[in-house]
Design a protein around this motif. Structure first.
Motif, PDB file in Angstrom:
ATOM      1  N   ILE A   1       0.866  -1.181   0.000  1.00 24.37           N
ATOM      2  CA  ILE A   1       0.000   0.000   0.000  1.00 24.37           C
ATOM      3  C   ILE A   1       0.894   1.219   0.000  1.00 24.37           C
ATOM      4  CG2 ILE A   1      -1.892   1.208   1.167  1.00 24.37           C
ATOM      5  CD1 ILE A   1      -2.689  -1.567   0.412  1.00 24.37           C
ATOM      6  N   VAL A   2       0.571   2.208  -0.844  1.00 21.61           N
ATOM      7  CA  VAL A   2       1.392   3.411  -0.911  1.00 21.61           C
ATOM      8  C   VAL A   2       0.518   4.649  -0.759  1.00 21.61           C
ATOM      9  CG1 VAL A   2       1.307   3.404  -3.458  1.00 21.61           C
ATOM     10  CG2 VAL A   2       3.084   4.710  -2.272  1.00 21.61           C
ATOM     11  N   ALA A   3       0.922   5.513   0.171  1.00 16.29           N
ATOM     12  CA  ALA A   3       0.283   6.818   0.336  1.00 16.29           C
ATOM     13  C   ALA A   3       1.099   7.844  -0.433  1.00 16.29           C
ATOM     14  CB  ALA A   3       0.219   7.194   1.813  1.00 16.29           C
TER      15      ALA A   3
ATOM     16  N   VAL B   1      -6.170   9.905  10.043  1.00 18.20           N
ATOM     17  CA  VAL B   1      -6.436   9.925   8.600  1.00 18.20           C
ATOM     18  C   VAL B   1      -5.443   9.015   7.882  1.00 18.20           C
ATOM     19  CG1 VAL B   1      -6.512  11.380   6.531  1.00 18.20           C
ATOM     20  CG2 VAL B   1      -7.429  12.245   8.698  1.00 18.20           C
ATOM     21  N   ILE B   2      -4.182   9.073   8.283  1.00 18.35           N
ATOM     22  CA  ILE B   2      -3.172   8.202   7.675  1.00 18.35           C
ATOM     23  C   ILE B   2      -3.532   6.738   7.887  1.00 18.35           C
ATOM     24  CG2 ILE B   2      -0.751   7.479   7.756  1.00 18.35           C
ATOM     25  CD1 ILE B   2      -0.053  10.368   8.565  1.00 18.35           C
ATOM     26  N   ARG B   3      -3.854   6.395   9.126  1.00 18.99           N
ATOM     27  CA  ARG B   3      -4.182   4.989   9.424  1.00 18.99           C
ATOM     28  C   ARG B   3      -5.401   4.526   8.641  1.00 18.99           C
ATOM     29  NH1 ARG B   3      -2.277   6.463  14.742  1.00 18.99           N
ATOM     30  NH2 ARG B   3      -4.353   7.247  15.257  1.00 18.99           N
ATOM     31  N   GLU B   4      -6.441   5.362   8.616  1.00 14.95           N
ATOM     32  CA  GLU B   4      -7.651   4.968   7.888  1.00 14.95           C
ATOM     33  C   GLU B   4      -7.382   4.837   6.392  1.00 14.95           C
ATOM     34  OE1 GLU B   4     -12.335   6.215   7.226  1.00 14.95           O
ATOM     35  OE2 GLU B   4     -10.986   7.631   8.234  1.00 14.95           O
ATOM     36  N   SER B   5      -6.517   5.694   5.862  1.00 17.19           N
ATOM     37  CA  SER B   5      -6.243   5.627   4.423  1.00 17.19           C
ATOM     38  C   SER B   5      -5.617   4.285   4.050  1.00 17.19           C
ATOM     39  CB  SER B   5      -5.341   6.790   3.989  1.00 17.19           C
ATOM     40  OG  SER B   5      -3.985   6.577   4.325  1.00 17.19           O
ATOM     41  N   PHE B   6      -4.747   3.757   4.901  1.00 13.98           N
ATOM     42  CA  PHE B   6      -4.131   2.463   4.616  1.00 13.98           C
ATOM     43  C   PHE B   6      -5.144   1.328   4.773  1.00 13.98           C
ATOM     44  CE2 PHE B   6      -0.278   4.828   4.685  1.00 13.98           C
ATOM     45  CZ  PHE B   6       0.639   4.079   3.959  1.00 13.98           C
ATOM     46  N   GLU B   7      -5.989   1.423   5.789  1.00 16.25           N
ATOM     47  CA  GLU B   7      -6.985   0.382   6.016  1.00 16.25           C
ATOM     48  C   GLU B   7      -7.986   0.322   4.866  1.00 16.25           C
ATOM     49  OE1 GLU B   7      -8.591   1.583   9.737  1.00 16.25           O
ATOM     50  OE2 GLU B   7      -6.785   1.035  10.883  1.00 16.25           O
ATOM     51  N   VAL B   8      -8.476   1.481   4.433  1.00 19.01           N
ATOM     52  CA  VAL B   8      -9.485   1.520   3.366  1.00 19.01           C
ATOM     53  C   VAL B   8      -8.870   1.126   2.025  1.00 19.01           C
ATOM     54  CG1 VAL B   8     -11.035   3.047   2.070  1.00 19.01           C
ATOM     55  CG2 VAL B   8     -10.929   3.201   4.575  1.00 19.01           C
ATOM     56  N   ALA B   9      -7.671   1.621   1.723  1.00 22.72           N
ATOM     57  CA  ALA B   9      -7.026   1.275   0.457  1.00 22.72           C
ATOM     58  C   ALA B   9      -6.752  -0.217   0.367  1.00 22.72           C
ATOM     59  CB  ALA B   9      -5.731   2.063   0.296  1.00 22.72           C
ATOM     60  N   ASN B  10      -6.443  -0.831   1.493  1.00 23.35           N
ATOM     61  CA  ASN B  10      -6.182  -2.267   1.506  1.00 23.35           C
ATOM     62  C   ASN B  10      -7.432  -3.066   1.141  1.00 23.35           C
ATOM     63  OD1 ASN B  10      -4.482  -4.552   1.957  1.00 23.35           O
ATOM     64  ND2 ASN B  10      -5.424  -4.845   3.957  1.00 23.35           N
ATOM     65  N   LYS B  11      -8.602  -2.515   1.461  1.00 24.74           N
ATOM     66  CA  LYS B  11      -9.863  -3.201   1.182  1.00 24.74           C
ATOM     67  C   LYS B  11     -10.437  -2.854  -0.190  1.00 24.74           C
ATOM     68  CE  LYS B  11     -11.173  -3.306   6.089  1.00 24.74           C
ATOM     69  NZ  LYS B  11     -12.097  -2.761   7.110  1.00 24.74           N
TER      70      LYS B  11
ATOM     71  N   VAL C   1     -10.420  18.267  -2.027  1.00 28.82           N
ATOM     72  CA  VAL C   1      -9.536  17.108  -2.026  1.00 28.82           C
ATOM     73  C   VAL C   1      -8.207  17.454  -1.362  1.00 28.82           C
ATOM     74  CG1 VAL C   1      -8.368  15.396  -3.456  1.00 28.82           C
ATOM     75  CG2 VAL C   1     -10.617  16.257  -4.126  1.00 28.82           C
ATOM     76  N   GLN C   2      -7.757  16.576  -0.475  1.00 26.67           N
ATOM     77  CA  GLN C   2      -6.484  16.730   0.205  1.00 26.67           C
ATOM     78  C   GLN C   2      -5.566  15.557  -0.173  1.00 26.67           C
ATOM     79  OE1 GLN C   2      -7.625  16.735   4.383  1.00 26.67           O
ATOM     80  NE2 GLN C   2      -7.909  18.950   4.375  1.00 26.67           N
ATOM     81  N   THR C   3      -4.496  15.434   0.558  1.00 25.06           N
ATOM     82  CA  THR C   3      -3.701  14.210   0.584  1.00 25.06           C
ATOM     83  C   THR C   3      -3.555  13.850   2.056  1.00 25.06           C
ATOM     84  OG1 THR C   3      -1.536  15.340   0.692  1.00 25.06           O
ATOM     85  CG2 THR C   3      -2.436  14.875  -1.491  1.00 25.06           C
ATOM     86  N   PRO C   4      -3.297  12.567   2.389  1.00 19.05           N
ATOM     87  CA  PRO C   4      -2.814  11.521   1.501  1.00 19.05           C
ATOM     88  C   PRO C   4      -3.887  10.970   0.571  1.00 19.05           C
ATOM     89  CG  PRO C   4      -3.209  10.612   3.687  1.00 19.05           C
ATOM     90  CD  PRO C   4      -3.407  12.100   3.786  1.00 19.05           C
TER      91      PRO C   4
ATOM     92  N   GLN D   1     -13.219   3.516  -9.708  1.00 16.42           N
ATOM     93  CA  GLN D   1     -13.839   4.487  -8.808  1.00 16.42           C
ATOM     94  C   GLN D   1     -12.968   4.654  -7.567  1.00 16.42           C
ATOM     95  OE1 GLN D   1     -16.789   6.321  -9.161  1.00 16.42           O
ATOM     96  NE2 GLN D   1     -16.059   7.335  -7.318  1.00 16.42           N
ATOM     97  N   VAL D   2     -12.761   5.901  -7.144  1.00 16.24           N
ATOM     98  CA  VAL D   2     -11.981   6.130  -5.928  1.00 16.24           C
ATOM     99  C   VAL D   2     -12.884   6.099  -4.698  1.00 16.24           C
ATOM    100  CG1 VAL D   2     -10.196   7.473  -7.091  1.00 16.24           C
ATOM    101  CG2 VAL D   2     -12.172   8.650  -6.095  1.00 16.24           C
ATOM    102  N   GLU D   3     -12.316   5.708  -3.583  1.00 17.61           N
ATOM    103  CA  GLU D   3     -13.020   5.677  -2.292  1.00 17.61           C
ATOM    104  C   GLU D   3     -12.617   6.914  -1.501  1.00 17.61           C
ATOM    105  OE1 GLU D   3     -15.512   3.467   0.485  1.00 17.61           O
ATOM    106  OE2 GLU D   3     -14.941   2.967  -1.574  1.00 17.61           O
ATOM    107  N   LEU D   4     -13.612   7.651  -0.994  1.00 19.00           N
ATOM    108  CA  LEU D   4     -13.337   8.861  -0.227  1.00 19.00           C
ATOM    109  C   LEU D   4     -13.343   8.573   1.267  1.00 19.00           C
ATOM    110  CD1 LEU D   4     -15.550  11.477  -2.133  1.00 19.00           C
ATOM    111  CD2 LEU D   4     -13.210  10.737  -2.637  1.00 19.00           C
TER     112      LEU D   4
END
Length: 226
Positions: free
Chosen positions: A100-102, A115-125, A159-162, A195-198
């Protein structure tokens, strides 16, 4: 899973009007970039950090790290002529096949660890996780003939990052030729038909680009240190 963060900081900072690019300006006693790298390292200690800056700045960055005794492990990669090219260079420096890459703006040092932690969890799914925030102000759309029309702000997000992705998918997305509408990594990902996940970002996660932003950054640092 293998975890990576590409921190993109290739800008010249012309809007800031400072003698050095904005990413090297100090907030709270150290360069903005160091705060950004720290929050990712402290949130996910096993993450591999990849800093993308212009090659001409490599020596300057090394000197800054020495001056500030900055010892968080990270690799440094040469940036490109555009954000797209800089991110692509960062992706090409990753030799693992899976993970997984942010992808994060170097001048957004106030991203919340949650936000960082959730981004990795959601992207993994789901394959992707894009941090966004709701609009507070009213919104109007301008037309070519000088008119404007009200837009329902609840239908829009800033829209922000990560912006975090499955490594295999975002690597494939960046194999295309750069297009004018690739304003961020999410638009490159969407170009594949995906489709991207927000996910919810945090309002303090500003992109520092102007003197006014620096003043707000100083306030946030002081509040954080109280």
């Amino acid at each position: 899973m293998n975890k990576f963060a590409i921190i993109v900081a290739g800008g010249s900072g012309t809007r800031m009007g400072a003698p050095v690019p904005k990413q090297y300006l100090e907030v709270g006693g150290k360069p903005i970039l160091m705060h950004t790298l720290e929050v990712f390292h402290n949130t996910l200690p096993d993450i591999r950090l990849i800093l993308v800056i212009p090659e001409k700045d490599f020596g300057y960055w090394a000197d800054l790290c020495g001056q500030h005794q900055f010892e968080i492990p990270h690799s440094v990669v040469n940036g490109g002529n555009s954000r797209f090219q800089s991110v692509k260079n960062g992706l090409e420096s990753i030799f693992q096949e899976e993970g997984i890459v942010a992808i994060h703006d170097g001048v957004r040092p106030f991203v919340n660890p949650s936000v960082i932690r959730e981004s990795f969890e959601v992207a993994n799914k789901s394959g992707s996780a894009i941090a966004v925030v709701a609009l507070k102000d009213s919104l109007r759309k301008l037309t070519d003939d000088g008119k404007s029309f009200f837009q329902e702000r609840q239908n829009f997000r800033l829209v922000q990052t990560p912006q975090t992705f499955l490594l295999s998918k975002i690597r494939k997305a960046f194999e295309v030729t750069e297009l004018y509408h690739f304003t961020d990594d999410a638009t490159v990902y969407e170009h594949q038909g995906w489709q991207v996940e927000l996910i919810s970002g945090n309002p303090e996660n500003i992109k520092i680009t102007s003197p006014e932003d620096m003043a707000y950054a100083d306030f946030l640092i002081q509040r954080k240190n109280k």
